[in-house]
Design a protein around this motif. Structure first.
Motif, PDB file in Angstrom:
ATOM      1  N   THR A 216       0.674  -1.392  -0.016  1.00 52.83           N
ATOM      2  CA  THR A 216       0.107  -0.048  -0.091  1.00 52.83           C
ATOM      3  C   THR A 216       0.951   1.168  -0.100  1.00 52.83           C
ATOM      4  O   THR A 216       0.361   2.335  -0.208  1.00 52.83           O
ATOM      5  CB  THR A 216      -0.961   0.088   1.225  1.00 52.83           C
ATOM      6  N   ASN A 217       2.219   1.123   0.000  1.00 55.54           N
ATOM      7  CA  ASN A 217       3.068   2.271   0.187  1.00 55.54           C
ATOM      8  C   ASN A 217       4.521   2.071  -0.656  1.00 55.54           C
ATOM      9  O   ASN A 217       5.365   1.651  -0.423  1.00 55.54           O
ATOM     10  CB  ASN A 217       3.843   2.513   1.480  1.00 55.54           C
ATOM     11  N   PRO A 218       3.945   2.169  -2.047  1.00 54.00           N
ATOM     12  CA  PRO A 218       4.951   1.677  -3.308  1.00 54.00           C
ATOM     13  C   PRO A 218       6.222   2.680  -3.213  1.00 54.00           C
ATOM     14  O   PRO A 218       7.141   2.218  -3.548  1.00 54.00           O
ATOM     15  CB  PRO A 218       4.009   1.879  -4.809  1.00 54.00           C
ATOM     16  N   HIS A 219       6.217   3.717  -2.506  1.00 49.19           N
ATOM     17  CA  HIS A 219       7.162   4.803  -2.407  1.00 49.19           C
ATOM     18  C   HIS A 219       8.221   4.186  -1.123  1.00 49.19           C
ATOM     19  O   HIS A 219       9.286   5.177  -0.937  1.00 49.19           O
ATOM     20  CB  HIS A 219       6.989   6.170  -1.906  1.00 49.19           C
ATOM     21  N   LEU A 220       7.976   3.179  -0.477  1.00 52.44           N
ATOM     22  CA  LEU A 220       8.544   3.074   0.634  1.00 52.44           C
ATOM     23  C   LEU A 220       9.906   2.134   0.261  1.00 52.44           C
ATOM     24  O   LEU A 220       9.790   1.050  -0.693  1.00 52.44           O
ATOM     25  CB  LEU A 220       7.756   1.803   1.426  1.00 52.44           C
ATOM     26  N   GLU A 221      11.212   2.368   1.025  1.00 47.37           N
ATOM     27  CA  GLU A 221      12.242   1.600   0.580  1.00 47.37           C
ATOM     28  C   GLU A 221      12.789   1.342   2.107  1.00 47.37           C
ATOM     29  O   GLU A 221      12.774   1.787   2.913  1.00 47.37           O
ATOM     30  CB  GLU A 221      13.272   2.244  -0.153  1.00 47.37           C
ATOM     31  N   LEU A 222      13.859   0.378   2.190  1.00 45.49           N
ATOM     32  CA  LEU A 222      14.265  -0.312   3.198  1.00 45.49           C
ATOM     33  C   LEU A 222      15.877  -0.248   3.099  1.00 45.49           C
ATOM     34  O   LEU A 222      16.297  -0.967   2.089  1.00 45.49           O
ATOM     35  CB  LEU A 222      13.787  -1.469   3.777  1.00 45.49           C
ATOM     36  N   HIS A 223      16.754   0.267   4.139  1.00 43.06           N
ATOM     37  CA  HIS A 223      18.049   0.078   4.094  1.00 43.06           C
ATOM     38  C   HIS A 223      18.620  -0.654   5.503  1.00 43.06           C
ATOM     39  O   HIS A 223      18.238  -0.144   6.796  1.00 43.06           O
ATOM     40  CB  HIS A 223      18.713   1.626   4.050  1.00 43.06           C
ATOM     41  N   LEU A 224      19.283  -1.668   5.156  1.00 45.79           N
ATOM     42  CA  LEU A 224      19.970  -2.521   6.264  1.00 45.79           C
ATOM     43  C   LEU A 224      21.423  -2.348   6.469  1.00 45.79           C
ATOM     44  O   LEU A 224      21.973  -2.509   5.261  1.00 45.79           O
ATOM     45  CB  LEU A 224      19.566  -3.978   6.343  1.00 45.79           C
ATOM     46  N   MET A 225      22.016  -1.885   7.512  1.00 42.27           N
ATOM     47  CA  MET A 225      23.426  -1.312   7.677  1.00 42.27           C
ATOM     48  C   MET A 225      24.053  -2.299   8.633  1.00 42.27           C
ATOM     49  O   MET A 225      23.507  -2.184   9.915  1.00 42.27           O
ATOM     50  CB  MET A 225      23.324  -0.062   7.696  1.00 42.27           C
ATOM     51  N   GLY A 226      25.296  -2.938   8.541  1.00 41.15           N
ATOM     52  CA  GLY A 226      25.917  -3.359   9.581  1.00 41.15           C
ATOM     53  C   GLY A 226      26.817  -4.544   9.107  1.00 41.15           C
ATOM     54  O   GLY A 226      26.730  -4.999   7.972  1.00 41.15           O
ATOM     55  N   PRO A 227      27.424  -5.003  10.076  1.00 36.77           N
ATOM     56  CA  PRO A 227      28.348  -6.055   9.925  1.00 36.77           C
ATOM     57  C   PRO A 227      27.548  -7.772   9.593  1.00 36.77           C
ATOM     58  O   PRO A 227      26.548  -7.770  10.398  1.00 36.77           O
ATOM     59  CB  PRO A 227      29.299  -6.182  10.809  1.00 36.77           C
ATOM     60  N   VAL A 228      27.871  -8.591   8.731  1.00 35.32           N
ATOM     61  CA  VAL A 228      27.350  -9.713   8.678  1.00 35.32           C
ATOM     62  C   VAL A 228      28.154 -10.818   9.675  1.00 35.32           C
ATOM     63  O   VAL A 228      29.720 -10.927   9.637  1.00 35.32           O
ATOM     64  CB  VAL A 228      27.826 -10.415   7.268  1.00 35.32           C
ATOM     65  N   LYS A 229      27.327 -11.233  10.434  1.00 36.79           N
ATOM     66  CA  LYS A 229      27.974 -12.166  11.545  1.00 36.79           C
ATOM     67  C   LYS A 229      27.946 -13.555  11.128  1.00 36.79           C
ATOM     68  O   LYS A 229      28.665 -14.449  11.903  1.00 36.79           O
ATOM     69  CB  LYS A 229      27.269 -11.787  12.860  1.00 36.79           C
ATOM     70  N   ASN A 230      26.871 -13.809  10.291  1.00 38.81           N
ATOM     71  CA  ASN A 230      26.648 -15.221   9.947  1.00 38.81           C
ATOM     72  C   ASN A 230      26.271 -15.234   8.567  1.00 38.81           C
ATOM     73  O   ASN A 230      25.151 -14.912   8.054  1.00 38.81           O
ATOM     74  CB  ASN A 230      25.509 -15.704  10.891  1.00 38.81           C
ATOM     75  N   GLU A 231      27.129 -15.925   7.875  1.00 45.57           N
ATOM     76  CA  GLU A 231      26.924 -16.235   6.256  1.00 45.57           C
ATOM     77  C   GLU A 231      25.907 -16.967   5.965  1.00 45.57           C
ATOM     78  O   GLU A 231      24.943 -16.605   5.144  1.00 45.57           O
ATOM     79  CB  GLU A 231      28.036 -16.770   5.639  1.00 45.57           C
ATOM     80  N   GLU A 232      25.356 -17.920   6.741  1.00 44.73           N
ATOM     81  CA  GLU A 232      24.170 -18.754   6.431  1.00 44.73           C
ATOM     82  C   GLU A 232      22.921 -17.753   6.423  1.00 44.73           C
ATOM     83  O   GLU A 232      22.073 -17.988   5.891  1.00 44.73           O
ATOM     84  CB  GLU A 232      24.017 -19.816   7.613  1.00 44.73           C
ATOM     85  N   PHE A 233      22.824 -17.051   7.672  1.00 39.32           N
ATOM     86  CA  PHE A 233      21.438 -16.166   7.969  1.00 39.32           C
ATOM     87  C   PHE A 233      21.552 -15.299   6.545  1.00 39.32           C
ATOM     88  O   PHE A 233      20.551 -14.894   6.303  1.00 39.32           O
ATOM     89  CB  PHE A 233      21.539 -15.718   9.163  1.00 39.32           C
ATOM     90  N   MET A 234      22.715 -14.617   6.451  1.00 43.77           N
ATOM     91  CA  MET A 234      22.558 -13.461   5.466  1.00 43.77           C
ATOM     92  C   MET A 234      22.314 -14.194   3.807  1.00 43.77           C
ATOM     93  O   MET A 234      21.437 -13.497   3.144  1.00 43.77           O
ATOM     94  CB  MET A 234      24.166 -13.199   5.209  1.00 43.77           C
ATOM     95  N   ASN A 235      22.588 -15.307   3.766  1.00 40.31           N
ATOM     96  CA  ASN A 235      22.014 -16.145   2.562  1.00 40.31           C
ATOM     97  C   ASN A 235      20.665 -16.339   2.485  1.00 40.31           C
ATOM     98  O   ASN A 235      19.794 -16.316   1.517  1.00 40.31           O
ATOM     99  CB  ASN A 235      22.798 -17.407   2.464  1.00 40.31           C
ATOM    100  N   GLU A 236      20.085 -16.654   3.723  1.00 45.28           N
ATOM    101  CA  GLU A 236      18.802 -16.729   3.887  1.00 45.28           C
ATOM    102  C   GLU A 236      17.987 -15.479   3.786  1.00 45.28           C
ATOM    103  O   GLU A 236      16.814 -15.488   3.142  1.00 45.28           O
ATOM    104  CB  GLU A 236      18.302 -17.396   5.343  1.00 45.28           C
ATOM    105  N   MET A 237      18.656 -14.186   4.084  1.00 46.41           N
ATOM    106  CA  MET A 237      17.771 -12.997   3.958  1.00 46.41           C
ATOM    107  C   MET A 237      17.836 -12.849   2.461  1.00 46.41           C
ATOM    108  O   MET A 237      16.966 -12.318   1.964  1.00 46.41           O
ATOM    109  CB  MET A 237      18.783 -11.988   4.742  1.00 46.41           C
ATOM    110  N   LYS A 238      19.033 -12.848   1.879  1.00 47.33           N
ATOM    111  CA  LYS A 238      19.201 -12.531   0.276  1.00 47.33           C
ATOM    112  C   LYS A 238      18.076 -13.325  -0.452  1.00 47.33           C
ATOM    113  O   LYS A 238      17.453 -12.721  -1.513  1.00 47.33           O
ATOM    114  CB  LYS A 238      20.532 -12.797  -0.110  1.00 47.33           C
ATOM    115  N   HIS A 239      17.942 -14.626  -0.110  1.00 49.72           N
ATOM    116  CA  HIS A 239      17.073 -15.433  -0.820  1.00 49.72           C
ATOM    117  C   HIS A 239      15.672 -15.025  -0.605  1.00 49.72           C
ATOM    118  O   HIS A 239      14.999 -14.939  -1.625  1.00 49.72           O
ATOM    119  CB  HIS A 239      17.360 -16.904  -0.350  1.00 49.72           C
ATOM    120  N   LYS A 240      15.404 -14.663   0.508  1.00 48.05           N
ATOM    121  CA  LYS A 240      14.032 -13.909   0.820  1.00 48.05           C
ATOM    122  C   LYS A 240      13.778 -12.585   0.028  1.00 48.05           C
ATOM    123  O   LYS A 240      12.633 -12.686  -0.413  1.00 48.05           O
ATOM    124  CB  LYS A 240      13.856 -13.764   2.423  1.00 48.05           C
ATOM    125  N   ILE A 241      14.664 -11.873   0.071  1.00 47.72           N
ATOM    126  CA  ILE A 241      14.696 -10.529  -0.757  1.00 47.72           C
ATOM    127  C   ILE A 241      14.564 -10.736  -2.293  1.00 47.72           C
ATOM    128  O   ILE A 241      13.705 -10.251  -2.757  1.00 47.72           O
ATOM    129  CB  ILE A 241      15.763  -9.810  -0.279  1.00 47.72           C
TER     130      ILE A 241
END
Length: 369
Positions: A216-241
């Motif tokens: 309902t808010n097409p003008h919305l964007e999200l920024h995530l900033m910080g160090p990667v502590k767990n590559e497996e979790f990072m891959n899970e996030m990227k896959h979801k995105i």
């Protein structure tokens, strides 16, 4: 203060070559204490990497460095300030038992909420350190309550002092100028998260909430900033995105404090969806930049968000989305949050809180004879 004290700081988190942001709040406090002319040394872990080989190596090297200081200069210190209860506080006890050195221990949250619960040994050692310390500092009121009740520590030797916000760095900017400085579109409504990119920070719920809001808010964007502590979790996030075509979710590496401050000033809402949080200094830093904050109702964040932020139920994406939508849809609410956030930042100014810490240093006196 009376006679100038010689202080040794022990911390299992401190910035170094690999990461300029790892334990930056400890370094900020150390530098502020040094600026007041105090004779202070630091022995710390500088490597944020968490794989088993890294953990074994960095803690072994840290232990060796502490032993060298203990054997060659241990007698010279009047006070050891340990950040994180275990194992930093355990090493501090060596100095107390051998040289009569006074000890201040700062509990940051994870050491009480997670480390002490790993098993009987860790609970017992945490309790021993807290009870034998001359003073215990907690970064949040809930944390102090846990320390006095669960670990049976005399509340007269405890205080709540968070690490404080550096208002020389985290300060308001014109929103449009800040957006231009970091390359954000003036037409977009930007959500920002800053912190370790780990599951415990509630990032999966944040992605779920963003997906819902985006409909309902097409003008919305999200920024995530910080160090990667767990590559497996990072891959899970990227896959979801990728799988859910969240094209306007952007992942950024860690940035120095000045850059982070500009990003905070540029963001329209700062979001901290942590599952647990000892204090939530990063939320206070966003408030200091005059950016509205939405955060999970846990730990020290509960205190921070009173009147100055919008809390939501932790681990609940729908509750998170509702909180963000409230802020997005009300200019009046945003103005109120900015005003109250400024007051909260003023109350938690690093220099003011440092006065309280210096009082503790003074109160516990010099080395026991």
């Amino acid at each position: 203060m009376g006679k100038e004290k010689r202080v040794l700081v022990l911390s299992n988190m401190y910035p170094g070559k690999i990461s300029q942001t790892f334990g930056i709040f400890v370094k900020n406090q150390v530098e502020a204490i040094k600026d007041r002319g105090m004779d202070l040394d630091v022995v710390a872990v500088h490597d944020p990497r968490m794989g088993k080989p890294f953990v074994l190596k960095k803690y072994l090297l840290w232990l060796i460095r502490i032993l060298l200081v203990f054997l060659t200069k241990g007698r010279r210190y009047d006070l050891v300030h340990a950040h994180y209860v275990f194992p930093s506080g355990l090493f501090a006890l060596w100095f107390k038992k051998r040289f009569g050195t006074k000890i201040v221990v700062t509990a940051h949250g994870g050491d009480i909420d997670k480390m002490s619960k790993k098993g009987g040994f860790f609970f017992k050692k945490t309790k021993q350190i807290l009870q034998e310390a001359d003073y215990v500092v907690a970064v949040g009121e809930n944390l102090r309550r846990d320390i006095t009740e669960t670990f049976e520590v005399d509340e007269n030797k405890t205080a709540v002092i968070n690490m404080g916000v550096n208002r020389q760095v985290f300060q308001p900017m014109d929103k449009g100028q800040a957006k231009d400085a970091v390359g954000l579109s003036q037409e977009k409504f930007s959500l920002l998260f800053v912190g370790n990119l780990i599951k415990q920070k509630g990032l999966l719920e944040l992605l779920e909430a963003y997906k819902s809001l985006k409909q309902t808010n097409p003008h919305l964007e999200l920024h995530l900033m910080g160090p990667v502590k767990n590559e497996e979790f990072m891959n899970e996030m990227k896959h979801k995105i990728h799988e859910e075509a969240m094209k306007e979710v952007h992942i950024h590496p860690p940035k120095d404090q000045a850059e982070v401050a500009t990003w905070m000033a540029a963001a329209d809402v700062f979001v901290l969806p942590s599952h647990m949080e000892g204090f939530g200094l990063v939320a206070l830093e966003a408030m200091s930049c005059h950016t509205p904050v939405v955060g999970s109702d846990v730990g020290g964040l509960t205190y921070l968000l009173q009147d100055a932020g919008v809390p939501f139920e932790p681990k609940n994406a729908a509750s998170l989305a509702d909180a963000v939508e409230k802020v997005m849809n009300s200019e009046e609410l945003r103005a109120t949050l900015i005003e109250n956030g400024e007051r909260k930042a003023w109350e938690n100014d690093q220099e003011k809180l440092l006065d309280n810490l210096m009082d503790i240093y003074d109160r516990i006196g010099g080395k026991a004879q």
